[in-house]
Design an enzyme around this catalytic site. Structure first.
Site, short mmCIF file in Angstrom:
data_model
loop_
_atom_site.label_atom_id
_atom_site.label_comp_id
_atom_site.label_asym_id
_atom_site.label_seq_id
_atom_site.Cartn_x
_atom_site.Cartn_y
_atom_site.Cartn_z
CD GLU A 210 -9.56 -5.28 14.59
OE1 GLU A 210 -9.82 -5.47 15.87
OE2 GLU A 210 -10.11 -4.52 14.16
CB SER A 490 -57.75 -28.55 -24.98
OG SER A 490 -58.99 -27.96 -25.13
#
Lengths: 791, 189
Positions: A210, A490
């Site tokens: 780069e 229940s």
């Protein structure tokens, strides 16, 4: 060790050449000296104005650029999302654990194995029955964690030793697993790294491809710019950037990607300013943390720290040369060189970087040959960016109620939660498998897919260990654990029985598990209305003990008991347990009101905790990046029942699993001490199962969102999910049994009569009583033989 | 002769040990769990029991946990932090302890002490109730729990209920001097 800057200059400078011929074309223009005085005057005035305007613009540009750069550098550089962490597992002496399991956990956190006993942070050394590792630091500026030696013996942890102080540790918290991030508008994931953590070969790889003269230019590389222009104009090659690392950083930070002269000028000025504000190493650190390096679903991956974790499953300091070359190569076009999608292109690009490294003498020719020949190594792709989406959503909602959005989305808070990632995985897998089974039976009839949810908590702390709000978060974000209001059926019955046992403490009215109740067809006249409760299977069982009535989930027996105890007593207890909108109607006893699975889980902590309700928690602690605690949650408990009542209910619920409606739990192989209750509502619209061991409580609900009957009982639909989950979730937890409180005793009774048994009772069995509630008479049916009455 | 002396000395040592009473302290010392149940004797199958009315088993109390040793060490560290005034750190250690051994009563007790110190009596009562469930077989600890419950009631101005708790605390462990002094003070009023 890293070379000095001058070394970088030498080997990069030596490799770059440019054509000085371009300079020969510079044309010098000399103004004519034969013009008149007036013309000259006009010229000078114009020139003066032009220079003044130019200087004005330049100064203005400089000042505005300087302000932008300075302001940015003063404030925090990035918007970092907050991270949600799972609960950190605790290691302790005696914990059943094999070394392999700890190794698995460390690998999941991307710890690197090392052959050296002197581990660095994020590394571990495993040999036989010993593991040495050094935990990572989660906060900036925090001092390093000491290395820890864990010794194993016969499948358990024998000892834990701090290797810095040689001190034996009673317990040690591992690093928590990240669960997800809290993103605002920007879905960027970034793990910040410091310059010192970045391996030198990665820096060299990036600079080789780069910006070779990074350590010698002042922000602008004129030779590079000229080379780019030359290639653009003369060779008609693809447009070259010619931008330095500093320029790229400036562009990413402050500017748009547009290609214009104005932007280029701004970029150059800002790069020049930045070079005067920061050291080279600081610029490089910012750059390597900033760069975009690909996607993971909707989330962008930024910075080499995050990219190393995503692509190689390791911290950046452990990245090798070919991996470093791949990362450096991806900077130019992360999606084109994505190793998962385009492995061929990625490898070619990696080799281009390796060649650049060889050209710049960063690696030798032989190393180059060796690295180029290696295959591209990346860890298997993991597309999941959120390990527990429903749970994460609850955490996010809770945080947004207390903190500013900006703080949550951009300031990188550490949110430590209660979630257990292994249990969460088990919960998701169990629910998915269970719902699939239900669909196999029901889909052809109803043409829609069943829904379900699961919540698992640690009853003594209220920690949510796992939470799944539905079969798919991507399809429906409706969290059924918190938001669904369904009839409990229940699973409410234990509340009725608890209210009955509490009567002894309040009014000296005695109900015991041996109390007899009638289970026969029954019509109740209540407030000018009639109500006829029925058992689900249409069968009636005559006179039974309360233990049997609960174990077999008998509706009529329970409804009768509720009326006997008093509806106000039952509804009052239900409210204290945390159920809202309860009204004292007879059908209340059979759970004909609406609750969320969350409420059910919280209510059942009372039975699991000896009568004490624990508030459910998701958060343990919230800290900022420096480790300062913003919030710490604590256990919230409230005494609701006498411990004896809670213990009786737990004991009766163990009978549900041993011989009642939940017996399939044992048939399916879950054999730990546990209590549980099935639940099925009118017309089979909801199927529930709730159960607990002393250290884990889990609620499962299944049904359809639009109330279409599922036509399956809780035992058929929800119980298999619960059992599957509990078997996996508890496999690494030590076996515990429920503690019995003082004030309870066991007597042998005859279940047919509820009296104390004699030697003639054919089916005498032990029964649990609160002290003072034991039967005073012996069995009337199987009394002593007459001849024994005389001795 | 020599053996006789050794036996006598051993018996004296044993008697002294048995008779030694625990000193009451503001915070009970951390000790090994005392509620480890005895393993019942197993009758050989070839020797059937004579016919008699079936005998019920006794409630199982608290079973020892593999995390007990670590939990007690964490509690010990927590007590040090608590006494040094670092309440948050202490709470964190007690929480860790009860996660390591959820049926160990001591962490609940100390979490209750901290909550009571913060006048959060509902929360404190919850922790003491949990401590009671797990520690009721240990008279020393049970006495301390009763004392703490009495102190809460006293602070809530429920003097007769508080006196009852103090009385039970003294009954459970007659050497609980703190409970004795609280009982004396409250009965004098």
């Amino acid at each position: 060790m890293r070379q000095e800057n001058s070394n970088f200059d030498n080997f990069y400078d030596a490799t770059v050449s440019y054509d000085p011929a371009m300079f020969r074309k510079i044309v010098r223009r000399v103004p004519s000296s034969r013009k008149g005085g007036a013309l000259r005057k006009i010229f000078w005035v114009t020139a003066f104005i032009a220079v003044a305007v130019f200087l004005g613009f330049t100064i203005r540009l400089y000042l505005s650029c300087r302000k932008i750069v300075d302001d940015h550098l003063k404030s925090q550089t990035w918007s970092l999302p907050s991270t949600i962490y799972a609960d950190a597992p605790i290691l302790y002496q005696g914990l059943p654990m094999k070394p392999e399991r700890l190794v698995d956990y460390l690998l999941r956190l991307h710890y690197q194995p090392t052959p050296d006993k002197h581990t660095a942070t994020g590394q571990f050394y495993a040999h036989g029955d010993t593991i040495i590792f050094q935990k990572r630091v989660l906060f900036y500026g925090a001092s390093a964690e000491p290395a820890v030696l864990v010794r194993f013996k016969a499948g358990t942890i024998e000892s834990i030793q701090n290797l810095s102080s040689n001190e034996e540790l009673p317990a040690y918290e591992l690093e928590p697993v990240p669960v997800s991030n809290l993103f605002g508008q920007e879905w960027e994931k970034r793990t910040l790294v410091q310059y010192e953590q970045i391996p030198v070969h990665l820096i060299r790889a990036v600079l080789a491809i780069e910006d070779r003269r990074f350590f010698s230019h002042g922000g602008l590389d004129f030779r590079g710019i000229l080379r780019a222009i030359w290639n653009d104009l003369i060779n008609h090659k693809q447009l070259q950037g010619g931008s330095t690392v500093t320029q790229q950083l400036v562009k990413n930070f402050y500017l748009t990607p547009e290609r214009s002269i104005r932007r280029k000028i701004n970029e150059a000025v800002m790069a020049w300013i930045m070079e005067r504000r920061l050291r080279k190493e600081e610029i490089l650190e910012l750059y390597l943390n900033e760069i975009y390096l690909g996607q993971r679903g909707a989330m962008s991956i930024n910075g080499i720290g995050e990219a190393s974790l995503l692509y190689f499953g390791k911290d950046v300091q452990h990245v090798d040369v070919p991996e470093a070359a791949l990362l450096a190569g991806m900077i130019q076009a992360p999606n084109i060189y994505n190793p998962y999608k385009h492995s061929k292109e990625a490898k070619t690009r990696r080799n281009v970087v390796l060649r650049a490294m060889k050209e710049t003498n960063v690696i030798s020719s032989s190393d180059y040959e060796k690295y180029v020949a290696t295959e591209l190594k990346v860890k298997p792709f993991d597309s999941r960016i959120n390990l527990a989406p429903y749970f994460g959503n609850i955490v996010k909602t809770q945080l947004l109620e207390k903190y500013d959005q900006d703080l949550i989305y951009t300031k990188n808070l550490r949110v430590f939660t209660t979630l257990d990632p292994d249990m969460q995985a088990a919960a998701e897998e169990s629910l998915a498998a269970g719902l699939e089974q239900i669909d196999k039976i029901r889909y052809s009839k109803v043409k829609k897919r069943v829904e379900g949810c699961l919540i698992a908590i640690e009853p003594q702390t209220g920690f949510i260990k796992a939470l799944v709000g539905g079969r798919s978060y991507s399809l429906s974000q409706f969290d059924r654990v918190r938001q669904a209001k369904r009839q409990p059926g229940s699973i409410f019955k234990p509340v009725v029985y608890a209210a009955a046992f509490e009567e002894f403490f309040d009014k000296q009215r005695v109900f015991t598990p041996a109390t007899l109740v009638t289970d026969e067809p029954w019509t109740l006249h209540f407030q000018n209305k009639t109500w006829q409760p029925k058992n689900y299977d249409g069968q009636y069982h005559g006179t039974v003990t309360l233990r049997t009535a609960l174990a077999q989930s008998m509706n009529v027996a329970t409804a009768r008991l509720a009326m006997d105890v008093g509806l106000n007593q039952v509804s009052g207890l239900a409210k204290r347990l945390g159920f809202e909108n309860i009204k004292p109607y007879p059908s209340l006893s059979l759970g004909s009101f609406e609750v969320s699975p969350w409420e059910v889980a919280e209510a059942y902590t009372v039975f699991a905790n000896g009568g004490v309700r624990t508030e459910i928690r998701t958060l343990k602690k919230v800290s900022n990046t420096n480790g300062e605690t913003l919030e710490r949650s604590r256990i919230e408990v409230k005494k609701i029942l006498h411990p004896q009542t809670a213990y009786l209910i737990t004991d009766m619920l163990t009978t549900v699993l041993s011989s009642g409606t939940g017996a399939a739990v044992r048939q399916r192989g879950f054999m730990r001490p546990a209590a549980g209750k099935t639940g099925t509502t009118d017309e089979y619209r909801d199927a529930w199962f709730v159960g607990y061991t002393p250290n884990l409580l889990c609620v499962v609900w299944t049904g359809y969102d639009d109330n279409t009957p599922i036509k399956m009982t809780g035992a058929q639909a929800a119980l298999p999910i619960w059992t599957r989950f509990m078997k996996i979730a508890t496999q690494n937890i030590p076996v515990e049994d429920f503690s019995s409180p003082q004030g309870v005793n066991i007597k042998m009774i005859d279940p047919a009569t509820g009296g104390l048994s004699t030697e003639n009772c054919p089916s005498a069995q032990p029964e649990l009583f609160i002290d003072g509630t034991e039967p005073s008479t012996t069995c009337s049916q199987h009394g002593k033989h007459w001849w024994k009455l005389f001795g | 002769m020599k053996n006789t002396v050794v036996v006598i000395l051993l018996m004296i040592a044993l008697l002294c040990g048995c008779g030694k009473k625990k000193m009451a302290t503001i915070e009970p010392p951390v000790s090994e769990p005392a509620e480890v149940p005895q393993t019942p004797a197993v009758r050989p199958p070839d020797n059937p029991a004579p016919k008699q009315a079936p005998v019920a088993p006794v409630p199982k109390g608290r079973m020892p946990s593999v995390g007990d040793t670590s939990a007690l060490k964490l509690v010990e560290s927590g007590v040090k932090k608590m006494n040094a005034g670092s309440t948050e750190e202490a709470e964190s250690l007690f929480e860790q302890a009860l996660r390591v051994s959820p049926t160990n009563g001591r962490p609940y007790y100390y979490l209750g002490v901290i909550a009571a110190g913060q006048r959060d009596y509902d929360r404190a009562s919850g922790f003491f109730a949990q401590a009671e469930t797990h520690l009721h077989a240990d008279s020393f600890w049970m006495s301390q729990i009763l004392l703490q419950q009495g102190l809460i009631l006293k602070n809530q101005n429920q003097k007769s209920a508080a006196a009852e708790k103090f009385r039970k605390a003294v009954e459970t462990n007659p050497s609980n001097n703190w409970a004795k002094s609280e009982l004396d003070a409250i009965t004098r009023q």
